[in-house]
Write an enzyme that holds these catalytic residues in place. Structure first.
Site, PDB file in Angstrom:
ATOM      1  N   PRO A   1     -10.592   9.709  -5.175  1.00 52.21           N
ATOM      2  CA  PRO A   1     -10.031  10.435  -3.853  1.00 52.21           C
ATOM      3  C   PRO A   1     -10.436   9.993  -2.850  1.00 52.21           C
ATOM      4  CG  PRO A   1     -10.882  12.135  -5.639  1.00 52.21           C
ATOM      5  CD  PRO A   1     -11.642  10.638  -5.670  1.00 52.21           C
ATOM      6  N   GLY A   2      -9.819   9.819  -1.678  1.00 47.53           N
ATOM      7  CA  GLY A   2     -10.134   9.704  -0.533  1.00 47.53           C
ATOM      8  C   GLY A   2     -10.434  11.208   0.135  1.00 47.53           C
ATOM      9  N   TYR A   3     -10.192  11.301   1.375  1.00 46.98           N
ATOM     10  CA  TYR A   3     -10.462  12.544   2.075  1.00 46.98           C
ATOM     11  C   TYR A   3      -9.586  13.768   1.641  1.00 46.98           C
ATOM     12  CZ  TYR A   3     -14.016  10.167   4.524  1.00 46.98           C
ATOM     13  OH  TYR A   3     -15.479   9.407   4.844  1.00 46.98           O
ATOM     14  N   ILE A   4     -10.041  14.698   1.018  1.00 48.14           N
ATOM     15  CA  ILE A   4      -9.569  15.800   0.384  1.00 48.14           C
ATOM     16  C   ILE A   4      -9.691  17.223   1.264  1.00 48.14           C
ATOM     17  CG2 ILE A   4      -8.749  17.178  -1.637  1.00 48.14           C
ATOM     18  CD1 ILE A   4      -7.982  14.077  -1.809  1.00 48.14           C
TER      19      ILE A   4
ATOM     20  N   ILE B   1     -11.490  20.715  -5.654  1.00 47.48           N
ATOM     21  CA  ILE B   1     -10.906  19.786  -6.593  1.00 47.48           C
ATOM     22  C   ILE B   1     -11.044  20.346  -7.736  1.00 47.48           C
ATOM     23  CG2 ILE B   1     -10.733  17.607  -7.200  1.00 47.48           C
ATOM     24  CD1 ILE B   1     -11.744  16.361  -4.433  1.00 47.48           C
TER      25      ILE B   1
ATOM     26  N   ALA C   1     -18.323  17.237 -10.872  1.00 51.29           N
ATOM     27  CA  ALA C   1     -19.496  17.653 -10.092  1.00 51.29           C
ATOM     28  C   ALA C   1     -20.061  16.508  -9.257  1.00 51.29           C
ATOM     29  CB  ALA C   1     -20.538  18.210 -10.943  1.00 51.29           C
TER      30      ALA C   1
ATOM     31  N   TYR D   1     -24.605   8.114  -2.123  1.00 50.00           N
ATOM     32  CA  TYR D   1     -23.305   8.612  -2.626  1.00 50.00           C
ATOM     33  C   TYR D   1     -22.558   7.160  -3.273  1.00 50.00           C
ATOM     34  CZ  TYR D   1     -19.195  11.118  -2.732  1.00 50.00           C
ATOM     35  OH  TYR D   1     -17.821  11.943  -3.359  1.00 50.00           O
TER      36      TYR D   1
ATOM     37  N   ILE E   1     -22.585  16.084  -5.237  1.00 56.05           N
ATOM     38  CA  ILE E   1     -23.204  16.433  -4.161  1.00 56.05           C
ATOM     39  C   ILE E   1     -23.391  15.387  -2.885  1.00 56.05           C
ATOM     40  CG2 ILE E   1     -24.410  18.421  -5.118  1.00 56.05           C
ATOM     41  CD1 ILE E   1     -26.867  16.429  -4.789  1.00 56.05           C
TER      42      ILE E   1
ATOM     43  N   GLN F   1     -19.674   3.394   2.564  1.00 58.69           N
ATOM     44  CA  GLN F   1     -19.719   4.258   3.726  1.00 58.69           C
ATOM     45  C   GLN F   1     -20.956   4.220   4.413  1.00 58.69           C
ATOM     46  OE1 GLN F   1     -17.199   5.751   5.187  1.00 58.69           O
ATOM     47  NE2 GLN F   1     -18.432   6.533   6.971  1.00 58.69           N
TER      48      GLN F   1
END
Length: 241
Positions: A177-180, A14, A83, A147, A85, A141
């Site tokens: 964002p969702g899943y990219i 991204i 950034a 995270y 992780i 999640q």
């Protein structure tokens, strides 16, 4: 003069898509990275952007990076805190390193970087801070308490900082964002990825370019009335979840 933009985690995924879009929009762009030299060299060569190595979880590293960019390109007008992780694991088995590493890189970094540039933005009475959160900071999640906590914290940070700086011409916004379709997501086992896509109403992964389009709008001259917002780009998944 061209606006100067700094994108953390800017040499892959991204972040790279954001750098490419801002560069194409005529901005002077610097991409931060932590360790992948090959990706950094490719980004600098192919996009024509400045690359700066450092650890966003370290305040002094962030100061050094900002000083280097200011010396070469000029004061930073646009900061994209991208950034991040993951160190996934269910909470009852999570160790302190898994927790601390994610909080440091995903949450502390937002303070570390923004603190370096906010005074200059206020003095010049123009600035854009754009923080990249996540759908999992909005809905949570399993296996990602660290995270999700960090990304939820980024949303709160965004709202408070926006209030403090609204009258100074500095906007602060968040993209979740969702899943990219990045290397990290493509590394997910195929059956798991199919399950994820089945939960997305538009029926596909997002593209880095779609996140970059939204960053470009928020970074631009016409977004001065947008601040304190969290913009969800997830193909409808948050509604369906």
């Amino acid at each position: 003069m061209a606006r100067v933009a700094f994108v953390t985690g800017g040499t892959r995924g991204i972040g790279r898509a954001i750098c490419e879009r801002l560069k194409n929009d005529g901005m002077a762009v610097a991409a931060g990275y932590s360790g992948n030299e090959a990706a950094a060299e490719a980004c600098a060569r192919e996009l024509g952007v400045m690359v700066v190595k450092g650890n966003v979880g370290n305040f002094d590293d962030c100061k050094r990076a900002v000083d280097l960019v200011a010396a070469e390109l000029g004061p930073i007008d646009i900061l994209v805190n991208n950034a991040g992780i993951t160190r996934d694991g269910v909470f009852h088995r999570m160790n302190s390193e898994q927790w601390s590493d994610v909080i440091r890189v995903n949450m502390d970094s937002v303070f570390n970087m923004t603190r370096q540039v906010i005074e200059g933005m206020r003095e010049r009475e123009w600035g854009r801070v754009i923080n990249i959160s996540s759908i999992n900071g909005q809905k949570g999640q399993m296996g990602q308490t660290n995270y999700s906590a960090a990304k939820a914290g980024v949303i709160g940070f965004t709202k408070a900082l926006a209030l403090e700086n609204a009258k100074k011409g500095v906007t602060v916004n968040c993209i979740a964002p969702g899943y990219i379709d990045t290397e990290m997501v493509q590394a997910v086992p195929e059956k798991v990825l199919e399950s994820i896509i089945s939960q997305i109403p538009v029926g596909r992964l997002g593209r880095g370019e779609e996140i970059a389009d939204m960053v470009a709008f928020l970074a631009g001259e016409h977004a001065g009335y947008v601040t304190g917002s969290t913009l969800s780009l997830n193909g409808g998944q948050l509604m369906a979840g």
